[in-house]
Write a protein that holds these residues in place. Structure first.
Motif, PDB file in Angstrom:
ATOM      1  N   TYR A  21      10.211-125.010 -77.043  1.00 11.17           N
ATOM      2  CA  TYR A  21      10.000-123.837 -76.431  1.00 11.17           C
ATOM      3  C   TYR A  21       9.296-123.436 -77.612  1.00 11.17           C
ATOM      4  O   TYR A  21       8.377-122.446 -77.193  1.00 11.17           O
TER       5      TYR A  21
ATOM      6  N   ASP B 191      25.960-135.307 -69.261  1.00  8.42           N
ATOM      7  CA  ASP B 191      25.353-134.338 -69.739  1.00  8.42           C
ATOM      8  C   ASP B 191      24.982-132.616 -69.477  1.00  8.42           C
ATOM      9  O   ASP B 191      25.061-131.627 -70.111  1.00  8.42           O
TER      10      ASP B 191
ATOM     11  N   ALA C 216      25.283-135.669 -77.067  1.00 10.59           N
ATOM     12  CA  ALA C 216      24.376-136.035 -75.921  1.00 10.59           C
ATOM     13  C   ALA C 216      23.600-134.194 -76.015  1.00 10.59           C
ATOM     14  O   ALA C 216      22.587-133.974 -74.788  1.00 10.59           O
ATOM     15  N   GLN C 217      24.889-133.512 -75.767  1.00 12.66           N
ATOM     16  CA  GLN C 217      24.109-131.683 -75.349  1.00 12.66           C
ATOM     17  C   GLN C 217      23.419-131.439 -76.405  1.00 12.66           C
ATOM     18  O   GLN C 217      22.473-130.845 -76.401  1.00 12.66           O
ATOM     19  N   ARG C 218      24.250-131.274 -77.437  1.00 14.74           N
ATOM     20  CA  ARG C 218      23.527-130.693 -78.838  1.00 14.74           C
ATOM     21  C   ARG C 218      21.920-130.845 -79.276  1.00 14.74           C
ATOM     22  O   ARG C 218      21.133-130.350 -78.857  1.00 14.74           O
TER      23      ARG C 218
ATOM     24  N   GLU D 270      14.958-129.055 -76.401  1.00 15.14           N
ATOM     25  CA  GLU D 270      14.507-127.722 -75.892  1.00 15.14           C
ATOM     26  C   GLU D 270      14.261-126.966 -76.793  1.00 15.14           C
ATOM     27  O   GLU D 270      12.894-126.320 -75.947  1.00 15.14           O
ATOM     28  N   GLN D 271      14.431-126.638 -78.061  1.00 14.20           N
ATOM     29  CA  GLN D 271      14.081-125.345 -78.887  1.00 14.20           C
ATOM     30  C   GLN D 271      13.205-125.805 -78.888  1.00 14.20           C
ATOM     31  O   GLN D 271      12.331-124.948 -79.341  1.00 14.20           O
TER      32      GLN D 271
ATOM     33  N   ALA E  36      22.049-140.606 -71.473  1.00 10.45           N
ATOM     34  CA  ALA E  36      21.838-139.208 -72.725  1.00 10.45           C
ATOM     35  C   ALA E  36      20.125-138.187 -71.298  1.00 10.45           C
ATOM     36  O   ALA E  36      19.552-139.829 -71.773  1.00 10.45           O
ATOM     37  N   SER E  37      20.501-137.848 -71.567  1.00  7.06           N
ATOM     38  CA  SER E  37      18.979-136.690 -70.899  1.00  7.06           C
ATOM     39  C   SER E  37      18.019-136.904 -72.157  1.00  7.06           C
ATOM     40  O   SER E  37      17.342-136.641 -71.585  1.00  7.06           O
ATOM     41  N   ILE E  38      18.332-136.510 -73.270  1.00 15.11           N
ATOM     42  CA  ILE E  38      17.570-136.923 -74.111  1.00 15.11           C
ATOM     43  C   ILE E  38      16.461-138.185 -73.762  1.00 15.11           C
ATOM     44  O   ILE E  38      15.353-138.478 -74.949  1.00 15.11           O
TER      45      ILE E  38
ATOM     46  N   ALA F 235      29.586-134.944 -76.696  1.00 15.34           N
ATOM     47  CA  ALA F 235      28.917-133.413 -77.681  1.00 15.34           C
ATOM     48  C   ALA F 235      27.178-133.678 -78.360  1.00 15.34           C
ATOM     49  O   ALA F 235      26.770-132.295 -78.211  1.00 15.34           O
TER      50      ALA F 235
ATOM     51  N   TYR G  65      20.065-132.186 -76.841  1.00 14.22           N
ATOM     52  CA  TYR G  65      19.176-131.954 -75.704  1.00 14.22           C
ATOM     53  C   TYR G  65      19.034-130.380 -76.187  1.00 14.22           C
ATOM     54  O   TYR G  65      17.957-130.220 -76.016  1.00 14.22           O
ATOM     55  N   ILE G  66      19.873-129.599 -76.608  1.00 13.07           N
ATOM     56  CA  ILE G  66      19.293-128.462 -76.461  1.00 13.07           C
ATOM     57  C   ILE G  66      17.870-127.929 -77.922  1.00 13.07           C
ATOM     58  O   ILE G  66      17.133-127.559 -77.594  1.00 13.07           O
TER      59      ILE G  66
ATOM     60  N   TRP H 217      20.086-125.033 -71.171  1.00 16.94           N
ATOM     61  CA  TRP H 217      19.369-123.851 -72.162  1.00 16.94           C
ATOM     62  C   TRP H 217      20.007-123.103 -71.765  1.00 16.94           C
ATOM     63  O   TRP H 217      20.116-121.769 -72.792  1.00 16.94           O
TER      64      TRP H 217
END
Lengths: 237, 329
Positions: free
Chosen positions: B318, A10, B306-308, B314-315, B280-282, B304, B310-311, A61
């Motif tokens: 942050y 991903d 997996a990407q969402r 990261e949020q 998945a990175s998560i 999709a 992950y963001i 990110w």
């Protein structure tokens, strides 16, 4: 020129530029990865060129800050890459570097030289002559730092991998596996048939370029004597 | 300066990995559990690029030769300071001459030690990460040994403030009363989410079902390079010769014996086996904390999602970072 994108996990994607290993595909891959790395894209982490595709690692990110809420980072990156790749002039011919690799064949450096000769009904000297006569293309670097996947070896000296791999192959050893030939840059386990050794370092982590070879290089092996090997090795250090 | 009195099973200096040199065949290396590494740095006021010590299963014995601000994140392998238990996921002020040891193992596999300022080790190819096989990076290109001494770099202003807020010179150490909330760092269960790999469709029907319905055991030969799994054998519908291409952390490849291998931090840059899936990175941190002998279950997730997710993760990281900065402004 056509390309396709497909995800690699991903946080990376592949730009597919062909289905088969060829020097033409290799040229395109070189050109594109060179071009992309020159673009200073804020989200581009790195590219790994291979035989038929380029892996592009992106900072998901950072991409998420640039793309709209409804757009996936992957879609954003594909769209950006598509526009960029369209602007590349594929007629430009990338000149490849020519690199000579001196090799001391046989003896303690190439314990499998006789076996490769026997398998191919040749004398060890004939194996050396054929190996050194080849004009080789580095298709990609992988497996170990600076390890070249080389195309162009004569099938007359092809030899299958050893049934039981060696646990330690000394750095700079030259080997044959099937239709491939290569050089081990660092000490690694491996199943290749070992035919010689080069005094030249292929992995130089302190240097400006960490490896001697890059994808796209043309290389030639030059037979040298044991004395020449020792001399060159001394000059290196 | 800190000194290693006992090295533990495998203690190495790591960071987020060596980026930009994989095209030369130089492996990424770096921490196995990125979340624990990032939070550990955050807790001591470092940026996430600073190196941490990755300690595996049996921890080291470390003496601090100066007052330090540290944090321990990741698996719980029983950390103690001067014989008293210390808690994970929070800043800890440690007085000079105190000793960090590890006692009874609780859960997980790898613990990360971050220290305010960061360890002063050489940067090789833009990274602090130890690459064991090539003998580069980290501390002298190798795992830490008895007698090794690591100097520390200048602390950030933020680190100084966190340190001052905890300091009590009459005690050997002081833990902060706050920590990073639990849900970001520990899996609710061992189900690991997996995206279909590039060659997923080339696998036979039974294999496609088996991957997501049967448990796989992490075999004893698993290490930082990859996790070898044992369970239902996976096979392609018909044999196909693959062309080598790049792989990444979490790639699930299937060699001819049918037993999958998940590639981890010290993976080679390229591979030639078919890829049935991709963790998945998560969920990579869950895997990083899974020990040999344990079982894992896989669950399919869309690319999709997996990407969402992950963001979102990261949020959250942050936001934690921002709130620490505000707390100690």
């Amino acid at each position: 020129m056509k390309w396709r994108f497909c995800p690699l996990g991903d946080q990376a994607l592949l730009i597919e530029l062909g289905d088969q290993i060829s020097s033409e595909t290799q040229q395109h891959i070189q050109m594109f990865s060179h071009f992309l790395e020159g673009q200073r894209l804020p989200w581009l982490k790195e590219c790994i060129p291979a035989y038929t595709n380029i892996a592009v690692f992106y900072d998901i990110w950072k991409v998420s800050q640039l793309c709209g809420k409804d757009q996936l980072p992957y879609e954003f990156v594909c769209a950006e890459l598509h526009e960029l790749l369209k602007s590349v002039d594929i007629q430009t011919h990338l000149s490849s570097r020519k690199i000579d690799i001196p090799v001391c064949y046989g003896g303690e450096f190439g314990p499998d030289l006789d076996e490769v000769a026997r398998l191919n009904h040749l004398t060890p000297d004939e194996v050396i002559t054929i190996h050194a006569a080849g004009d080789y293309l580095v298709h990609m670097i992988g497996f170990a730092p600076g390890f070249p996947f080389i195309g162009g070896m004569s099938e007359k000296i092809a030899a299958p991998r050893r049934k039981s791999p060696r646990l330690q192959i000394p750095a700079r050893t030259v080997g044959i596996a099937g239709m491939q030939t290569g050089v081990y840059p660092i000490e690694t386990p491996g199943g290749w048939q070992l035919i010689g050794r080069t005094p030249i370092e292929l992995f130089t982590p302190e240097g400006e370029m960490p490896t001697l070879l890059r994808a796209g290089d043309r290389i030639q092996f030059k037979p040298i004597s044991f004395e020449e090997y020792k001399q060159l090795e001394a000059e290196q250090s | 300066m800190i000194e290693i009195k006992k090295p533990g099973l495998l203690t190495t200096v790591q960071d987020l990995g060596r980026t930009g040199f994989q095209k030369y065949g130089v492996i990424a290396s770096g921490v196995m559990d990125q979340d624990a590494h990032k939070i550990a740095n955050m807790l001591v006021g470092n940026n996430e690029e600073q190196p941490t010590l990755e300690m595996t299963l049996i921890g080291p014995r470390i003496v601090f030769h100066e007052d330090c601000l540290i944090s321990l994140c990741g698996g719980d392998i029983g950390p103690q300071i001067n014989g008293q238990k210390v808690r994970l996921w929070r800043p800890i002020w440690v007085k000079a001459k105190s000793e960090l040891t590890f006692g009874s193992y609780k859960e997980g596999c790898r613990t990360y030690l971050a220290i305010a300022g960061g360890f002063d080790v050489e940067v090789v190819m833009d990274s602090y990460a130890t690459y064991l096989r090539a003998h580069i990076g980290g501390h002298k290109g190798r795992a830490l040994q008895k007698g090794d001494q690591l100097s520390l770099k200048e602390k950030s202003r933020l680190s100084g403030k966190i340190m001052d807020s905890l300091k009590q010179p009459d005690k050997p150490f002081v833990e902060a009363q706050w920590s990073i909330p639990i849900q970001t760092r520990r899996p609710s269960n061992q189900r690991i989410r997996v995206i279909e790999g590039k060659q997923f469709s080339l696998f036979n029907k039974d294999s496609k079902i088996a991957l997501f319905s049967h448990p796989y055991k992490v075999a004893s030969q698993s290490d930082r390079m990859g996790y070898r799994l044992s369970g239902s054998a996976l096979a392609l519908s018909e044999e196909k010769e693959m062309i080598s291409e790049a792989v990444t952390m979490g790639t699930i490849q299937v060699p001819p014996d049918g037993q999958p291998i998940i590639l981890m931090a010290d993976r080679q840059t390229t591979g030639g086996y078919p890829k049935i899936g991709q963790v998945a990175s998560i969920d990579l941190h869950v895997l990083a904390q899974t020990k040999p002998g344990e079982e894992v279950y896989f669950e399919k997730i869309s690319f999709a999602a997996a990407q969402r997710l992950y963001i979102q993760k990261e949020q959250r990281l942050y936001e934690y970072k921002k709130s620490i900065q505000i707390k100690y402004r």
